[in-house]
Write a protein that holds these residues in place. Sequence first.
Motif, PDB file in Angstrom:
ATOM      1  N   MET A  42      -7.761   5.173 -10.480  1.00 33.25           N
ATOM      2  CA  MET A  42      -7.948   5.682  -9.128  1.00 33.25           C
ATOM      3  C   MET A  42      -8.708   7.001  -9.148  1.00 33.25           C
ATOM      4  O   MET A  42      -9.410   7.318  -8.215  1.00 33.25           O
ATOM      5  N   THR A  43      -8.592   7.778 -10.202  1.00 31.93           N
ATOM      6  CA  THR A  43      -9.272   9.067 -10.236  1.00 31.93           C
ATOM      7  C   THR A  43     -10.770   8.914 -10.451  1.00 31.93           C
ATOM      8  O   THR A  43     -11.527   9.830 -10.146  1.00 31.93           O
ATOM      9  N   THR A  44     -11.226   7.779 -10.980  1.00 37.05           N
ATOM     10  CA  THR A  44     -12.662   7.590 -11.183  1.00 37.05           C
ATOM     11  C   THR A  44     -13.389   7.415  -9.857  1.00 37.05           C
ATOM     12  O   THR A  44     -14.557   7.742  -9.750  1.00 37.05           O
ATOM     13  N   ASN A  45     -12.731   6.937  -8.830  1.00 38.11           N
ATOM     14  CA  ASN A  45     -13.345   6.755  -7.520  1.00 38.11           C
ATOM     15  C   ASN A  45     -13.241   8.009  -6.655  1.00 38.11           C
ATOM     16  O   ASN A  45     -13.680   7.997  -5.516  1.00 38.11           O
ATOM     17  N   ASN A  46     -12.656   9.064  -7.186  1.00 36.45           N
ATOM     18  CA  ASN A  46     -12.476  10.279  -6.408  1.00 36.45           C
ATOM     19  C   ASN A  46     -13.818  10.874  -6.005  1.00 36.45           C
ATOM     20  O   ASN A  46     -13.994  11.328  -4.882  1.00 36.45           O
ATOM     21  N   TYR A  47     -14.804  10.877  -6.908  1.00 39.79           N
ATOM     22  CA  TYR A  47     -16.121  11.422  -6.598  1.00 39.79           C
ATOM     23  C   TYR A  47     -16.847  10.538  -5.586  1.00 39.79           C
ATOM     24  O   TYR A  47     -17.569  11.034  -4.728  1.00 39.79           O
ATOM     25  N   GLN A  48     -16.649   9.238  -5.692  1.00 41.14           N
ATOM     26  CA  GLN A  48     -17.263   8.334  -4.726  1.00 41.14           C
ATOM     27  C   GLN A  48     -16.683   8.561  -3.337  1.00 41.14           C
ATOM     28  O   GLN A  48     -17.408   8.546  -2.344  1.00 41.14           O
TER      29      GLN A  48
ATOM     30  N   SER B 172     -18.034  11.997  -2.006  1.00 41.75           N
ATOM     31  CA  SER B 172     -19.441  11.924  -1.617  1.00 41.75           C
ATOM     32  C   SER B 172     -19.620  11.055  -0.373  1.00 41.75           C
ATOM     33  O   SER B 172     -20.468  11.336   0.465  1.00 41.75           O
ATOM     34  N   GLY B 173     -18.831  10.013  -0.241  1.00 38.04           N
ATOM     35  CA  GLY B 173     -18.895   9.175   0.953  1.00 38.04           C
ATOM     36  C   GLY B 173     -18.459   9.912   2.199  1.00 38.04           C
ATOM     37  O   GLY B 173     -19.095   9.809   3.251  1.00 38.04           O
ATOM     38  N   VAL B 174     -17.365  10.652   2.085  1.00 35.53           N
ATOM     39  CA  VAL B 174     -16.881  11.426   3.230  1.00 35.53           C
ATOM     40  C   VAL B 174     -17.885  12.517   3.589  1.00 35.53           C
ATOM     41  O   VAL B 174     -18.218  12.721   4.755  1.00 35.53           O
TER      42      VAL B 174
ATOM     43  N   THR C 290     -20.000  12.550   7.089  1.00 35.16           N
ATOM     44  CA  THR C 290     -19.848  13.687   7.992  1.00 35.16           C
ATOM     45  C   THR C 290     -21.185  14.357   8.259  1.00 35.16           C
ATOM     46  O   THR C 290     -21.519  14.690   9.391  1.00 35.16           O
ATOM     47  N   LEU C 291     -21.975  14.526   7.202  1.00 34.64           N
ATOM     48  CA  LEU C 291     -23.282  15.162   7.345  1.00 34.64           C
ATOM     49  C   LEU C 291     -24.199  14.340   8.249  1.00 34.64           C
ATOM     50  O   LEU C 291     -24.820  14.874   9.172  1.00 34.64           O
ATOM     51  N   LEU C 292     -24.276  13.061   8.008  1.00 31.08           N
ATOM     52  CA  LEU C 292     -25.158  12.215   8.818  1.00 31.08           C
ATOM     53  C   LEU C 292     -24.692  12.113  10.262  1.00 31.08           C
ATOM     54  O   LEU C 292     -25.512  12.077  11.181  1.00 31.08           O
TER      55      LEU C 292
END
Length: 58
Positions: A1-7, A10-12, A16-18
């Motif tokens: 589960m920690t490997t998807n933390n960066y994904q 970055s998705g959030v 939010t930015l877009l």
Amino acid sequence: MTTNNYQLKSGVFGGTLLSTVFNISLHDVVFTAVMAVIGAVISFFVSYILRKLFADNS
């Protein structure tokens, strides 16, 4: 589960930015810039006046 933390982060962040970029109008940017200039000028003059009032004249 920690490997998807960066994904997930970055998705959030990207979502939010877009979503905010497409909802900000030119009027909002100009208004913010004008208010920032007014705030900077007022801050400068208040600090200048306070420095003159409380300056040590010796």
